[in-house]
Design a protein around this motif. Structure first.
Motif, PDB file in Angstrom:
ATOM      1  N   VAL A 275       9.318  -3.381 -31.590  1.00  0.00           N
ATOM      2  CA  VAL A 275       8.492  -2.306 -31.018  1.00  0.00           C
ATOM      3  C   VAL A 275       9.392  -1.147 -30.593  1.00  0.00           C
ATOM      4  O   VAL A 275       9.058   0.022 -30.809  1.00  0.00           O
ATOM      5  N   ALA A 276      10.564  -1.458 -30.010  1.00  0.00           N
ATOM      6  CA  ALA A 276      11.496  -0.410 -29.593  1.00  0.00           C
ATOM      7  C   ALA A 276      11.975   0.406 -30.793  1.00  0.00           C
ATOM      8  O   ALA A 276      12.098   1.630 -30.716  1.00  0.00           O
ATOM      9  N   ARG A 277      12.228  -0.267 -31.917  1.00  0.00           N
ATOM     10  CA  ARG A 277      12.660   0.424 -33.145  1.00  0.00           C
ATOM     11  C   ARG A 277      11.567   1.390 -33.609  1.00  0.00           C
ATOM     12  O   ARG A 277      11.834   2.537 -33.936  1.00  0.00           O
ATOM     13  N   HIS A 278      10.312   0.925 -33.631  1.00  0.00           N
ATOM     14  CA  HIS A 278       9.203   1.785 -34.057  1.00  0.00           C
ATOM     15  C   HIS A 278       8.922   2.910 -33.071  1.00  0.00           C
ATOM     16  O   HIS A 278       8.364   3.935 -33.458  1.00  0.00           O
ATOM     17  N   ALA A 279       9.326   2.712 -31.823  1.00  0.00           N
ATOM     18  CA  ALA A 279       9.134   3.759 -30.812  1.00  0.00           C
ATOM     19  C   ALA A 279      10.258   4.786 -30.857  1.00  0.00           C
ATOM     20  O   ALA A 279      10.215   5.780 -30.142  1.00  0.00           O
ATOM     21  N   GLY A 280      11.275   4.540 -31.703  1.00  0.00           N
ATOM     22  CA  GLY A 280      12.348   5.509 -31.860  1.00  0.00           C
ATOM     23  C   GLY A 280      13.514   5.323 -30.907  1.00  0.00           C
ATOM     24  O   GLY A 280      14.361   6.215 -30.802  1.00  0.00           O
ATOM     25  N   LEU A 281      13.625   4.195 -30.223  1.00  0.00           N
ATOM     26  CA  LEU A 281      14.756   3.956 -29.351  1.00  0.00           C
ATOM     27  C   LEU A 281      16.010   3.732 -30.197  1.00  0.00           C
ATOM     28  O   LEU A 281      15.929   3.252 -31.325  1.00  0.00           O
ATOM     29  N   SER A 282      17.146   4.083 -29.644  1.00  0.00           N
ATOM     30  CA  SER A 282      18.407   3.926 -30.367  1.00  0.00           C
ATOM     31  C   SER A 282      18.673   2.452 -30.666  1.00  0.00           C
ATOM     32  O   SER A 282      18.095   1.555 -30.055  1.00  0.00           O
ATOM     33  N   GLU A 283      19.579   2.209 -31.602  1.00  0.00           N
ATOM     34  CA  GLU A 283      19.927   0.835 -31.960  1.00  0.00           C
ATOM     35  C   GLU A 283      20.468   0.086 -30.739  1.00  0.00           C
ATOM     36  O   GLU A 283      20.151  -1.075 -30.517  1.00  0.00           O
ATOM     37  N   ARG A 284      21.288   0.774 -29.944  1.00  0.00           N
ATOM     38  CA  ARG A 284      21.841   0.143 -28.723  1.00  0.00           C
ATOM     39  C   ARG A 284      20.722  -0.205 -27.751  1.00  0.00           C
ATOM     40  O   ARG A 284      20.721  -1.283 -27.150  1.00  0.00           O
ATOM     41  N   ALA A 285      19.753   0.686 -27.577  1.00  0.00           N
ATOM     42  CA  ALA A 285      18.628   0.429 -26.675  1.00  0.00           C
ATOM     43  C   ALA A 285      17.801  -0.751 -27.176  1.00  0.00           C
ATOM     44  O   ALA A 285      17.319  -1.572 -26.384  1.00  0.00           O
ATOM     45  N   GLN A 286      17.640  -0.853 -28.486  1.00  0.00           N
ATOM     46  CA  GLN A 286      16.912  -1.986 -29.070  1.00  0.00           C
ATOM     47  C   GLN A 286      17.630  -3.296 -28.765  1.00  0.00           C
ATOM     48  O   GLN A 286      17.010  -4.286 -28.375  1.00  0.00           O
ATOM     49  N   GLU A 287      18.948  -3.300 -28.929  1.00  0.00           N
ATOM     50  CA  GLU A 287      19.739  -4.497 -28.649  1.00  0.00           C
ATOM     51  C   GLU A 287      19.673  -4.864 -27.167  1.00  0.00           C
ATOM     52  O   GLU A 287      19.559  -6.038 -26.816  1.00  0.00           O
ATOM     53  N   ASP A 288      19.750  -3.848 -26.303  1.00  0.00           N
ATOM     54  CA  ASP A 288      19.657  -4.094 -24.861  1.00  0.00           C
ATOM     55  C   ASP A 288      18.311  -4.718 -24.505  1.00  0.00           C
ATOM     56  O   ASP A 288      18.243  -5.661 -23.715  1.00  0.00           O
TER      57      ASP A 288
ATOM     58  N   ASP B  52      -0.339  -3.463 -31.943  1.00  0.00           N
ATOM     59  CA  ASP B  52      -0.441  -2.046 -32.240  1.00  0.00           C
ATOM     60  C   ASP B  52       0.816  -1.405 -31.666  1.00  0.00           C
ATOM     61  O   ASP B  52       0.796  -0.867 -30.580  1.00  0.00           O
ATOM     62  N   PRO B  53       1.958  -1.507 -32.372  1.00  0.00           N
ATOM     63  CA  PRO B  53       3.215  -1.051 -31.803  1.00  0.00           C
ATOM     64  C   PRO B  53       3.411   0.453 -31.763  1.00  0.00           C
ATOM     65  O   PRO B  53       4.436   0.905 -31.289  1.00  0.00           O
ATOM     66  N   GLY B  54       2.461   1.234 -32.230  1.00  0.00           N
ATOM     67  CA  GLY B  54       2.618   2.683 -32.207  1.00  0.00           C
ATOM     68  C   GLY B  54       2.573   3.224 -30.789  1.00  0.00           C
ATOM     69  O   GLY B  54       2.262   2.519 -29.852  1.00  0.00           O
ATOM     70  N   PRO B  55       2.919   4.509 -30.612  1.00  0.00           N
ATOM     71  CA  PRO B  55       2.890   5.106 -29.281  1.00  0.00           C
ATOM     72  C   PRO B  55       1.535   4.890 -28.619  1.00  0.00           C
ATOM     73  O   PRO B  55       0.496   5.091 -29.222  1.00  0.00           O
ATOM     74  N   GLY B  56       1.586   4.438 -27.379  1.00  0.00           N
ATOM     75  CA  GLY B  56       0.359   4.168 -26.639  1.00  0.00           C
ATOM     76  C   GLY B  56      -0.237   2.808 -26.952  1.00  0.00           C
ATOM     77  O   GLY B  56      -1.182   2.380 -26.323  1.00  0.00           O
ATOM     78  N   GLY B  57       0.339   2.086 -27.908  1.00  0.00           N
ATOM     79  CA  GLY B  57      -0.168   0.770 -28.272  1.00  0.00           C
ATOM     80  C   GLY B  57       0.577  -0.330 -27.537  1.00  0.00           C
ATOM     81  O   GLY B  57       1.542  -0.087 -26.826  1.00  0.00           O
ATOM     82  N   ARG B  58       0.095  -1.545 -27.730  1.00  0.00           N
ATOM     83  CA  ARG B  58       0.780  -2.669 -27.117  1.00  0.00           C
ATOM     84  C   ARG B  58       0.631  -3.912 -27.977  1.00  0.00           C
ATOM     85  O   ARG B  58      -0.294  -4.032 -28.778  1.00  0.00           O
ATOM     86  N   THR B  59       1.563  -4.808 -27.777  1.00  0.00           N
ATOM     87  CA  THR B  59       1.580  -6.075 -28.481  1.00  0.00           C
ATOM     88  C   THR B  59       1.637  -7.172 -27.431  1.00  0.00           C
ATOM     89  O   THR B  59       2.370  -7.043 -26.449  1.00  0.00           O
ATOM     90  N   GLU B  60       0.876  -8.228 -27.625  1.00  0.00           N
ATOM     91  CA  GLU B  60       0.851  -9.328 -26.665  1.00  0.00           C
ATOM     92  C   GLU B  60       1.106 -10.645 -27.372  1.00  0.00           C
ATOM     93  O   GLU B  60       0.704 -10.824 -28.525  1.00  0.00           O
ATOM     94  N   CYS B  61       1.766 -11.551 -26.671  1.00  0.00           N
ATOM     95  CA  CYS B  61       1.930 -12.911 -27.187  1.00  0.00           C
ATOM     96  C   CYS B  61       2.113 -13.871 -26.013  1.00  0.00           C
ATOM     97  O   CYS B  61       2.430 -13.457 -24.908  1.00  0.00           O
ATOM     98  N   THR B  62       1.895 -15.140 -26.276  1.00  0.00           N
ATOM     99  CA  THR B  62       2.049 -16.177 -25.269  1.00  0.00           C
ATOM    100  C   THR B  62       3.035 -17.213 -25.783  1.00  0.00           C
ATOM    101  O   THR B  62       2.926 -17.669 -26.918  1.00  0.00           O
TER     102      THR B  62
END
Length: 151
Positions: free
Chosen positions: A32-45, A4-14
């Motif tokens: 998830v960062a892209r869907h949260a609206g983080l900049s392209e640079r922040a996504q790459e970081d 659930d990558p939307g705001p307040g959601g979370r994604t889990e994996c092992t």
């Protein structure tokens, strides 16, 4: 893998003791960062930081000695940030290393041998150990202005 990558959601994996899965985990965090609206640079970081944290987690948990070693990844999306928690089994201190170096690992704190060796391109890092598991939480903030008042 609950998602659930939307705001307040979370994604889990092992990740089960296979470093080839690291690229997918890093891509998941960037997604998830892209869907949260983080900049392209922040996504790459974030992608880079998660990949490095997972590599270090496998190394520190003694991947070569423990076939059952796993990394549990939780990616949380919040209105002002994305948090990625990388949880892994606490590794054993190599033979020959003095036991006194481990005394600093009080409850809730991580011994220096379990801290990542490199700086990660995120805004905040939290480290903790509990019941034989190490948890490294990486935080990347969005460009949203932060309020200085607290209720």
């Amino acid at each position: 893998m609950p998602t659930d990558p939307g705001p307040g959601g979370r994604t889990e994996c092992t990740l089960h003791n296979d470093p080839r899965l690291i690229a997918g985990a890093a891509a998941l965090a960037a997604h998830v960062a892209r869907h949260a609206g983080l900049s392209e640079r922040a996504q790459e970081d974030l992608d880079e930081a998660v990949a490095e944290a997972c590599r270090q987690a496998f190394r520190l948990s003694g991947r070569a000695r423990r076939a059952g070693a796993t990394i549990h990844l939780t990616v949380g999306s919040f209105p002002d940030r994305v948090e990625v928690a990388v949880e892994y089994p606490e590794g054993k201190i190599p033979a020959g290393r003095p036991a006194s170096r481990r005394r600093g690992a009080a409850a809730g704190k991580t011994a220096p041998s379990h801290a990542p060796a490199t700086r990660l391109p995120v805004d905040h890092i939290e480290r903790a150990t509990h019941d034989g598991r190490c948890r490294l939480t990486l935080v990347k903030y969005s460009g949203v202005a932060k309020s200085s008042s607290r209720a």
